[in-house]
Design a protein around this motif. Structure first.
Motif, PDB file in Angstrom:
ATOM      1  N   THR A  40       0.396  -0.967   0.017  1.00  0.00           N
ATOM      2  CA  THR A  40       0.003   0.102   0.282  1.00  0.00           C
ATOM      3  C   THR A  40       0.980   1.488   0.091  1.00  0.00           C
ATOM      4  N   PHE A  41       1.614   1.108   0.836  1.00  0.00           N
ATOM      5  CA  PHE A  41       2.916   2.014   0.597  1.00  0.00           C
ATOM      6  C   PHE A  41       3.422   2.652  -0.676  1.00  0.00           C
ATOM      7  N   ALA A  42       4.011   1.682  -1.398  1.00  0.00           N
ATOM      8  CA  ALA A  42       4.647   1.701  -2.269  1.00  0.00           C
ATOM      9  C   ALA A  42       3.248   1.925  -3.601  1.00  0.00           C
ATOM     10  N   ALA A  43       2.190   1.847  -3.693  1.00  0.00           N
ATOM     11  CA  ALA A  43       1.396   1.836  -4.337  1.00  0.00           C
ATOM     12  C   ALA A  43       0.718   3.906  -4.569  1.00  0.00           C
ATOM     13  N   LYS A  44       0.826   4.255  -3.096  1.00  0.00           N
ATOM     14  CA  LYS A  44      -0.220   4.843  -3.539  1.00  0.00           C
ATOM     15  C   LYS A  44       0.728   6.820  -2.665  1.00  0.00           C
ATOM     16  N   LEU A  45       2.069   5.843  -2.175  1.00  0.00           N
ATOM     17  CA  LEU A  45       3.106   7.342  -1.432  1.00  0.00           C
ATOM     18  C   LEU A  45       4.500   6.938  -2.022  1.00  0.00           C
ATOM     19  N   ASP A  46       4.306   6.222  -3.250  1.00  0.00           N
ATOM     20  CA  ASP A  46       5.977   5.871  -4.132  1.00  0.00           C
ATOM     21  C   ASP A  46       7.017   5.747  -2.970  1.00  0.00           C
ATOM     22  N   GLU A  47       6.614   4.672  -1.163  1.00  0.00           N
ATOM     23  CA  GLU A  47       7.095   5.148  -0.297  1.00  0.00           C
ATOM     24  C   GLU A  47       7.998   3.164  -0.285  1.00  0.00           C
ATOM     25  N   ASP A  48       8.900   3.112   0.201  1.00  0.00           N
ATOM     26  CA  ASP A  48       9.543   1.615   0.438  1.00  0.00           C
ATOM     27  C   ASP A  48       9.439   1.451   1.923  1.00  0.00           C
ATOM     28  N   PHE A  49       9.119   0.579   2.532  1.00  0.00           N
ATOM     29  CA  PHE A  49       8.467   0.098   3.837  1.00  0.00           C
ATOM     30  C   PHE A  49       8.867  -0.877   4.349  1.00  0.00           C
ATOM     31  N   ARG A  50       9.093  -2.007   5.593  1.00  0.00           N
ATOM     32  CA  ARG A  50       9.427  -3.767   5.464  1.00  0.00           C
ATOM     33  C   ARG A  50       7.990  -3.995   5.262  1.00  0.00           C
TER      34      ARG A  50
END
Length: 132
Positions: A40-50
């Motif tokens: 979700t963070f990758a798709a919506k925020l273009d951010e990496d997360f574990r």
């Protein structure tokens, strides 16, 4: 004071997720939703997360009993169980502490349900830790 029950496990993330789902099912819980926080963070925020998954778990019999005693309780359901990749080989499984969660309702009729769910979640975490 903690509001979660926690176990750290040495294992592969997806395997721990699968073991957690199986252990929940063995205790009468279905997983109503599975939120992939990393995706979700990758798709919506273009951010990496574990790797981080939120599993919305529900035991229909216990939910029915709790909602019968406290109709507003639906705002707190389902109970969340989190599988979180702490590092490459360590995964933490966290379940909401139902006794702490249901205490906000200040309804003694929920005490037995909360204790039952807590015991089941503790067994789930023990199974996950033993299976890895």
């Amino acid at each position: 004071m903690s509001y979660t029950l926690n176990k750290q496990v040495d294992g592969e993330f997806d395997a721990v997720v699968a073991t957690t789902v199986d252990a929940l099912e063995a205790e009468g819980f279905g997983v109503l939703c599975d939120i992939d926080v990393q995706g979700t963070f990758a798709a919506k925020l273009d951010e990496d997360f574990r790797r981080y998954r939120i599993l919305g778990a529900c035991n229909p019999r216990l939910a029915r009993e709790a909602l019968g005693a406290e109709p507003e309780l639906g705002a707190l359901l389902p109970c969340n169980v989190v599988v979180d990749e702490t590092d490459e080989r360590t995964v933490t499984v966290r379940a909401v502490d139902p006794e702490r969660l249901l205490a906000v309702a200040e309804n003694p009729a929920l005490d037995d349900v909360a204790a039952d769910v807590r015991e089941r979640f503790e067994r789930v975490l023990t199974t996950v830790a033993e299976t890895g």
